[in-house]
Design a protein around this motif. Structure first.
Motif, PDB file in Angstrom:
ATOM      1  N   ARG A  87      -9.929  15.560  -3.731  1.00  0.00           N
ATOM      2  CA  ARG A  87     -10.251  14.769  -2.543  1.00  0.00           C
ATOM      3  C   ARG A  87      -9.370  15.212  -1.369  1.00  0.00           C
ATOM      4  NH1 ARG A  87     -13.159  10.258  -4.318  1.00  0.00           N
ATOM      5  NH2 ARG A  87     -12.975   9.227  -2.305  1.00  0.00           N
ATOM      6  N   LEU A 121      -4.033  16.687   0.481  1.00  0.00           N
ATOM      7  CA  LEU A 121      -5.218  16.603  -0.362  1.00  0.00           C
ATOM      8  C   LEU A 121      -4.791  16.262  -1.781  1.00  0.00           C
ATOM      9  CD1 LEU A 121      -5.165  19.580  -2.002  1.00  0.00           C
ATOM     10  CD2 LEU A 121      -5.925  20.346   0.245  1.00  0.00           C
ATOM     11  N   ILE A 122      -5.756  15.952  -2.611  1.00  0.00           N
ATOM     12  CA  ILE A 122      -5.492  15.627  -4.017  1.00  0.00           C
ATOM     13  C   ILE A 122      -6.213  16.653  -4.878  1.00  0.00           C
ATOM     14  CG2 ILE A 122      -5.787  13.925  -5.854  1.00  0.00           C
ATOM     15  CD1 ILE A 122      -5.725  11.751  -3.722  1.00  0.00           C
ATOM     16  N   ILE A 135      -7.235  13.810   1.986  1.00  0.00           N
ATOM     17  CA  ILE A 135      -6.597  12.591   2.468  1.00  0.00           C
ATOM     18  C   ILE A 135      -6.670  12.600   3.988  1.00  0.00           C
ATOM     19  CG2 ILE A 135      -4.462  11.252   2.569  1.00  0.00           C
ATOM     20  CD1 ILE A 135      -3.654  12.505  -0.078  1.00  0.00           C
ATOM     21  N   ARG A 181     -14.041  12.323  -0.875  1.00  0.00           N
ATOM     22  CA  ARG A 181     -14.455  13.236  -1.936  1.00  0.00           C
ATOM     23  C   ARG A 181     -14.783  14.610  -1.369  1.00  0.00           C
ATOM     24  NH1 ARG A 181     -15.711  12.368  -6.982  1.00  0.00           N
ATOM     25  NH2 ARG A 181     -15.723  10.113  -6.664  1.00  0.00           N
ATOM     26  N   ILE A 241      -0.949  14.898  -5.389  1.00  0.00           N
ATOM     27  CA  ILE A 241      -1.048  15.035  -3.943  1.00  0.00           C
ATOM     28  C   ILE A 241      -0.403  16.353  -3.541  1.00  0.00           C
ATOM     29  CG2 ILE A 241      -0.337  14.087  -1.709  1.00  0.00           C
ATOM     30  CD1 ILE A 241      -0.395  11.339  -2.905  1.00  0.00           C
ATOM     31  N   ILE A 297      -1.951   5.035   2.054  1.00  0.00           N
ATOM     32  CA  ILE A 297      -3.178   4.872   1.273  1.00  0.00           C
ATOM     33  C   ILE A 297      -3.269   3.453   0.713  1.00  0.00           C
ATOM     34  CG2 ILE A 297      -4.399   5.614  -0.814  1.00  0.00           C
ATOM     35  CD1 ILE A 297      -3.316   8.426  -0.309  1.00  0.00           C
ATOM     36  N   ARG A 328      -4.733   5.224   5.574  1.00  0.00           N
ATOM     37  CA  ARG A 328      -5.370   6.500   5.257  1.00  0.00           C
ATOM     38  C   ARG A 328      -6.389   6.243   4.160  1.00  0.00           C
ATOM     39  NH1 ARG A 328      -1.988  11.421   6.305  1.00  0.00           N
ATOM     40  NH2 ARG A 328       0.002  10.766   7.195  1.00  0.00           N
ATOM     41  N   SER A 329      -7.358   7.110   4.053  1.00  0.00           N
ATOM     42  CA  SER A 329      -8.321   7.016   2.956  1.00  0.00           C
ATOM     43  C   SER A 329      -8.460   8.383   2.303  1.00  0.00           C
ATOM     44  CB  SER A 329      -9.681   6.525   3.467  1.00  0.00           C
ATOM     45  OG  SER A 329     -10.219   7.443   4.397  1.00  0.00           O
ATOM     46  N   THR A 330      -9.097   8.423   1.150  1.00  0.00           N
ATOM     47  CA  THR A 330      -9.360   9.680   0.466  1.00  0.00           C
ATOM     48  C   THR A 330     -10.858   9.945   0.494  1.00  0.00           C
ATOM     49  OG1 THR A 330      -9.535   8.603  -1.708  1.00  0.00           O
ATOM     50  CG2 THR A 330      -7.360   9.395  -1.032  1.00  0.00           C
TER      51      THR A 330
END
Length: 403
Positions: free
Chosen positions: A250, A195-196, A252, A177, A201, A168, A173-175
């Motif tokens: 979010r 996921l968050i 991931i 919404r 995490i 990240i 990687r991105s998160t």
């Protein structure tokens, strides 16, 4: 030096007659099957503790209560299971001599009862105004999120969490919404997903067998590992419900779905390949008639120009020269897997072309697809923002549509 003596069973019996209890720890070891039986029995005990009664059969009962009732019947009918669980049966469940727990709320006054319901008796929130009472479903979901245990094998997962955090920070990687507008039933949770939720995490390590929730929807028991070294066996629907209520939740993205493509390279990029889009100069009637729409899409770890040097002698390239019309550089991605993802995405527009090779033998060319170039650009953008799995290509309208 005083002599140490090991207590025998006879010593224990003698001390017991004298009214002296001797406690000692036994380090029992169980195989995987025994551990599953014990874990299943513990779930039944928790149900009994929470409800003050044994689980019952019946179509009017929730699915888990019916499963617990069947499981208890099976345990009672197995001498092996009863022997194994005897030491864990502190409620008399195996011998069928369990005494239901009386409802202690009968003796509570209004204030105490409201306190148990989560209602604060104030001028603004009186006994006649219960709008702040949480529903049983909400309380159950919150309890399941909070009800975590120490993850005994966390060392196995810690490197994975460290890698995800590093990915990240490096933008591999991105998160994304959590999209509430997609609808509750459209939300997909899969094994191996990160996921968050609630600022932590979480990793979906396992998804159990599909069961039916009381409302008829599909559900399943999950094993979720958290980056703080805890784990939970929350229900799938409860996890999604909790994500709905958490505005910061979010997803991931996977390494091959994050912001990995750019028109420029930086010193920190570890280039590992290129997506290339080719247009054929073949005289094949079908290809020539659809020249602006026929494209070959592939991934290579080498130089694209070198890859197409001998195109006119290669059936892969339709035995004709080609021109490169688009490239997308990528970093730290498994090229083979990425190419499969792309070909699967456009599988409904694959072009079936048969040509003759240098020896006159008919062969079918692969990796050629029928779609405009802007659609490929849009597909790459979806890979960049991690939403490619939410879309599909509709050849009839020549556009990407959401599932």
């Amino acid at each position: 030096m005083a002599n140490k003596k090991i207590l025998t069973e006879e010593d224990d019996a003698l001390l017991a007659e004298l009214g002296i209890e001797v406690e000692f720890k036994k380090h029992a070891t169980f195989n995987s099957r025994e551990e599953r039986i014990i874990a299943g029995f513990e779930e039944i005990k928790k149900f009994v503790q929470d409800n003050g009664r044994l689980p019952e059969h019946g179509e009017d009962k929730e699915i888990f209560e019916r499963l617990f009732a069947i499981r208890l019947d099976q345990i009672r009918g197995s001498e092996e299971s009863k022997t194994l669980l005897q030491k864990f049966d502190d409620k008399g469940l195996l011998a069928d001599n369990f005494q239901p727990v009386l409802d202690e709320t009968d003796d509570l006054d209004d204030d105490e009862l409201l306190a148990q319901l989560g209602v604060d008796e104030t001028e603004e929130n009186s006994i006649t105004n219960l709008k702040h009472v949480r529903s049983q479903a909400e309380k159950k979901a919150a309890e399941e999120i909070a009800n975590r245990a120490i993850c005994e094998d966390f060392e196995r997962f810690k490197p994975m969490f460290d890698e995800v955090k590093n990915d990240i920070s490096l933008k591999y990687r991105s998160t994304i919404r959590f999209r509430k507008d997609a609808g509750f039933t459209k939300t997909t949770i899969r094994k191996g997903q990160f996921l968050i939720i609630v600022g932590q995490i979480a990793y979906i390590d396992d998804i159990g067998e599909t069961i039916k929730a009381p409302n008829g929807e599909d559900d399943a028991r999950l094993r979720v590992i958290y980056d703080n070294g805890t784990e939970s066996n929350i229900l799938l629907r409860s996890l999604i419900r909790a994500m709905y209520k958490d505005d910061t939740s979010r997803f991931i993205t996977d390494p091959n779905s994050g912001p990995l493509f750019s028109g420029e390279s930086s010193e920190d990029d570890l280039e590992s390949g290129t997506i290339y889009v080719l247009r054929s100069l073949s005289d094949h009637p079908l290809v020539k008639a659809n020249k602006s729409l026929v494209h070959k899409i592939g991934v290579t770890g080498g130089d694209v120009k070198k890859r197409i040097t001998n195109a006119k002698n290669d059936p892969t390239f339709l035995m004709a020269d080609v021109e490169v019309i688009a490239t997308y550089k990528l970093a730290n991605i498994n090229r083979v897997k990425l190419e499969k993802v792309i070909h699967r995405f456009f599988s409904n527009s694959k072009l079936e072309v048969e040509i003759n090779d240098r020896f006159g033998k008919p062969v079918k060319a692969n990796e050629w697809f029928l779609m405009p170039l802007f659609i490929i650009d849009q597909m790459v953008d979806k890979i960049k923002d991690g939403t490619v799995s939410d879309f599909y290509y509709d050849p009839s309208s020549a556009e990407l549509k959401r599932h």
